[in-house]
Design a protein around this motif. Sequence first.
Motif, PDB file in Angstrom:
ATOM      1  N   ALA A 152      11.441   3.220  10.961  1.00 37.08           N
ATOM      2  CA  ALA A 152      12.199   3.022  12.203  1.00 37.08           C
ATOM      3  C   ALA A 152      13.509   3.791  12.154  1.00 37.08           C
ATOM      4  N   PRO A 153      13.953   4.288  13.326  1.00 34.70           N
ATOM      5  CA  PRO A 153      15.188   5.073  13.362  1.00 34.70           C
ATOM      6  C   PRO A 153      16.418   4.281  12.945  1.00 34.70           C
ATOM      7  N   ASN A 154      16.367   2.946  13.087  1.00 34.55           N
ATOM      8  CA  ASN A 154      17.539   2.145  12.708  1.00 34.55           C
ATOM      9  C   ASN A 154      17.350   1.457  11.356  1.00 34.55           C
ATOM     10  N   SER A 155      16.380   1.927  10.553  1.00 34.49           N
ATOM     11  CA  SER A 155      16.088   1.256   9.281  1.00 34.49           C
ATOM     12  C   SER A 155      17.258   1.372   8.314  1.00 34.49           C
ATOM     13  N   GLY A 156      17.419   0.328   7.495  1.00 35.30           N
ATOM     14  CA  GLY A 156      18.447   0.316   6.453  1.00 35.30           C
ATOM     15  C   GLY A 156      17.812   0.486   5.086  1.00 35.30           C
ATOM     16  N   THR A 157      18.635   0.340   4.057  1.00 32.30           N
ATOM     17  CA  THR A 157      18.146   0.424   2.685  1.00 32.30           C
ATOM     18  C   THR A 157      17.116  -0.688   2.454  1.00 32.30           C
ATOM     19  N   ARG A 158      15.980  -0.310   1.861  1.00 34.62           N
ATOM     20  CA  ARG A 158      14.891  -1.292   1.727  1.00 34.62           C
ATOM     21  C   ARG A 158      13.829  -0.795   0.761  1.00 34.62           C
ATOM     22  N   LEU A 159      12.911  -1.709   0.426  1.00 35.75           N
ATOM     23  CA  LEU A 159      11.752  -1.359  -0.395  1.00 35.75           C
ATOM     24  C   LEU A 159      10.673  -0.786   0.514  1.00 35.75           C
ATOM     25  N   VAL A 160      10.114   0.360   0.143  1.00 34.38           N
ATOM     26  CA  VAL A 160       9.084   0.990   0.976  1.00 34.38           C
ATOM     27  C   VAL A 160       7.862   1.337   0.116  1.00 34.38           C
ATOM     28  N   THR A 161       6.757   1.603   0.793  1.00 39.25           N
ATOM     29  CA  THR A 161       5.541   2.070   0.126  1.00 39.25           C
ATOM     30  C   THR A 161       5.449   3.576   0.305  1.00 39.25           C
ATOM     31  N   LEU A 162       5.192   4.273  -0.783  1.00 41.72           N
ATOM     32  CA  LEU A 162       5.119   5.742  -0.709  1.00 41.72           C
ATOM     33  C   LEU A 162       3.809   6.194  -0.105  1.00 41.72           C
ATOM     34  N   ASP A 163       3.887   7.254   0.657  1.00 41.79           N
ATOM     35  CA  ASP A 163       2.720   7.876   1.249  1.00 41.79           C
ATOM     36  C   ASP A 163       1.860   8.504   0.143  1.00 41.79           C
ATOM     37  N   ASP A 164       0.558   8.558   0.383  1.00 43.97           N
ATOM     38  CA  ASP A 164      -0.340   9.142  -0.622  1.00 43.97           C
ATOM     39  C   ASP A 164       0.032  10.594  -0.943  1.00 43.97           C
ATOM     40  N   LEU A 165       0.378  11.373   0.074  1.00 40.90           N
ATOM     41  CA  LEU A 165       0.747  12.787  -0.154  1.00 40.90           C
ATOM     42  C   LEU A 165       2.010  12.893  -1.016  1.00 40.90           C
TER      43      LEU A 165
END
Length: 247
Positions: A152-165
């Motif tokens: 999201a354009p307003n996302s803050g610092t957070r835990l994310v899942t990495l894309d396969d690529l």
Amino acid sequence: PVSVYENAQIASLKVADRIANLIKRKQDREEMAVLGLATGATPVQVYEELVRRHKEDGLSFQNVITFNLDEYYPMNPESRQSYVTFMNENLFDHIDIKKENIHIPDGTLEKEEIADFCIDYENQIEALGGLDLQILGIGRTGHIGFNEPGSAPNSGTRLVTLDDLTRRDASRDFGGKENVPTKAITMGIGTIFKAKEIILMAWNRKKASIIKKAVEGEISGEVPATYLQLSDNTEFVLDHDAAAELT
Ligand code: F6R
């Protein structure tokens, strides 16, 4: 704006120059320079030039505070692949920055500690008056930091899942994709956007098609870097190869 240079070396000197000038301008005013930093292959020559300026021209980093964009999760900082190791080897071990002024997302947190850590990361940046300058690379998914498609354009610092690529692109460093962590802690698009200046760098033919999308494509969460088109303080600094598909 988009600036295209002959090659990555020349472009990197320009970016290093902007960083050094910011640091010196702040020194004259007895203020701290707050820098947002990236890892990966792209900024290596920028860091090399900053180290050279420290050693040969006496550029001091005593008034510099840094926040790195991201770190794999989980990740031991001592590990060869950690962004802590990367930053120490490429920059911090060779300059006079104060250790307490270095911030990198913590890959050793327990899951339940992550949310508070991320809020604190945002608050620390804000308490310093925000990032003066954020430097970015771009992934082939269009990620900035580790803000993968769908961010999201307003996302803050957070835990994310990495894309396969992204994990495939990292597989060489880890000796196989299966060894690449599936997650990371990253500043958000919103965090990056709050920086007073943003420089996105890209070199190499491999980045040409994603650069075309990022600079000229429709603004969409499918290519998170396209959000930078909405910012008037972002400069895309490219070499000829990365700019090859721009019209
Ligand atoms: C690194 C980061 C990533 C990289 C991107 C490009 O801290 O946030 O977004 O900038 O994956 O990586 P390289 O420069 O290795 O092509």
